[in-house]
Design a protein around this motif. Structure first.
Motif, PDB file in Angstrom:
ATOM      1  N   ARG A  22       0.758  -1.020   0.112  1.00 34.35           N
ATOM      2  CA  ARG A  22      -0.127  -0.066   0.080  1.00 34.35           C
ATOM      3  C   ARG A  22       0.921   1.181   0.003  1.00 34.35           C
ATOM      4  NH1 ARG A  22      -4.184  -2.255   4.296  1.00 34.35           N
ATOM      5  NH2 ARG A  22      -5.599  -3.187   2.783  1.00 34.35           N
ATOM      6  N   LEU A  23       1.968   1.151   0.767  1.00 37.82           N
ATOM      7  CA  LEU A  23       2.942   2.326   0.560  1.00 37.82           C
ATOM      8  C   LEU A  23       3.577   2.512  -0.645  1.00 37.82           C
ATOM      9  CD1 LEU A  23       4.595   4.336   2.188  1.00 37.82           C
ATOM     10  CD2 LEU A  23       6.470   2.636   2.626  1.00 37.82           C
ATOM     11  N   PHE A  24       3.832   1.384  -1.342  1.00 30.71           N
ATOM     12  CA  PHE A  24       4.404   1.432  -2.681  1.00 30.71           C
ATOM     13  C   PHE A  24       3.396   2.393  -3.619  1.00 30.71           C
ATOM     14  CE2 PHE A  24       4.193   0.250  -7.287  1.00 30.71           C
ATOM     15  CZ  PHE A  24       5.622   0.555  -7.483  1.00 30.71           C
ATOM     16  N   ILE A  30      10.478   5.303 -11.294  1.00 30.32           N
ATOM     17  CA  ILE A  30      11.263   3.969 -11.812  1.00 30.32           C
ATOM     18  C   ILE A  30      12.043   3.416 -10.667  1.00 30.32           C
ATOM     19  CG2 ILE A  30      12.385   3.082 -13.729  1.00 30.32           C
ATOM     20  CD1 ILE A  30      10.974   5.039 -15.455  1.00 30.32           C
ATOM     21  N   ALA A  31      12.687   4.228 -10.109  1.00 31.14           N
ATOM     22  CA  ALA A  31      13.836   3.804  -9.236  1.00 31.14           C
ATOM     23  C   ALA A  31      13.002   3.164  -8.268  1.00 31.14           C
ATOM     24  CB  ALA A  31      14.525   4.957  -8.647  1.00 31.14           C
ATOM     25  N   TYR A  32      12.041   3.636  -7.690  1.00 32.00           N
ATOM     26  CA  TYR A  32      11.345   3.204  -6.505  1.00 32.00           C
ATOM     27  C   TYR A  32      10.653   1.874  -7.014  1.00 32.00           C
ATOM     28  CZ  TYR A  32       8.145   2.833  -2.342  1.00 32.00           C
ATOM     29  OH  TYR A  32       7.389   2.315  -1.214  1.00 32.00           O
ATOM     30  N   ILE A  45      13.201  -0.762  -6.640  1.00 32.37           N
ATOM     31  CA  ILE A  45      13.544  -1.050  -5.446  1.00 32.37           C
ATOM     32  C   ILE A  45      12.546  -1.984  -4.874  1.00 32.37           C
ATOM     33  CG2 ILE A  45      13.456   0.089  -2.986  1.00 32.37           C
ATOM     34  CD1 ILE A  45      14.760   2.540  -4.319  1.00 32.37           C
ATOM     35  N   ALA A  46      11.144  -1.674  -5.081  1.00 32.16           N
ATOM     36  CA  ALA A  46      10.332  -2.419  -4.623  1.00 32.16           C
ATOM     37  C   ALA A  46      10.362  -3.990  -5.124  1.00 32.16           C
ATOM     38  CB  ALA A  46       8.779  -2.132  -4.936  1.00 32.16           C
TER      39      ALA A  46
END
Length: 160
Positions: free
Chosen positions: A49-51, A152-154, A157-158
């Motif tokens: 959900r945070l994502f 895109i970086a996040y 990371i996910a």
């Protein structure tokens, strides 16, 4: 098949960055599409959900950055709402009317014409406002590029 899936996702991300230069392309939709396709092709499990909350925040920031940069630059250089609208119309129409250079010339001429026609400004003042619209566009592209890079970086990371 995995290579094909990653190729499609990469193409969507690339089109998202092309949309920075060609504003008719809804860049954020292509980036979101790449993320959603990852979920469909592989799994939605890595996306909390945070994502999704952070990605929605990035989307909101993209829209605000686009509008705020153009508005602030045109206003700073003495423009009015007509100048902002003229710049926006020129930004959309410019690349189609004048390929390659239209992305810069379009907002410049759009702001000038709007200020001349609707606010009866002199040509020198209108040209300064037109320059401001180009400054706003360039700063908007840089800001949106950074935000899209974070999106895109996040994403990576996910999933890692």
């Amino acid at each position: 098949m995995e290579t094909l899936y990653w190729s499609i996702i990469a193409i969507l991300f690339i089109i998202g960055f092309v949309g920075l230069i060609y504003p008719i392309i809804p860049s954020v939709l292509f980036i979101a599409g790449g993320i959603l396709l990852y979920g469909l092709f592989f799994s939605f499990e890595p996306f909390s959900r945070l994502f999704w909350a952070v990605q929605v925040l990035f989307v909101i920031l993209l829209f605000l950055a686009d509008y705020a940069a153009n508005l602030a630059a045109v206003k700073k250089f003495g423009g009015s709402k007509a100048g902002v609208w003229g710049s926006t119309i020129g930004l959309i129409a410019g690349p189609f009317v004048i390929p390659i250079f239209g992305i810069i010339i379009g907002p410049f001429l759009g702001a000038i014409l709007a200020e001349l026609l609707f606010n009866r400004k002199n040509i020198k003042t209108a040209a300064i406002i037109g320059f401001g619209s180009v400054v706003g566009f360039v700063s908007s592209v840089i800001t949106k590029g950074i935000i899209q890079g974070f999106m895109i970086a996040y994403f990576f990371i996910a999933i890692l």
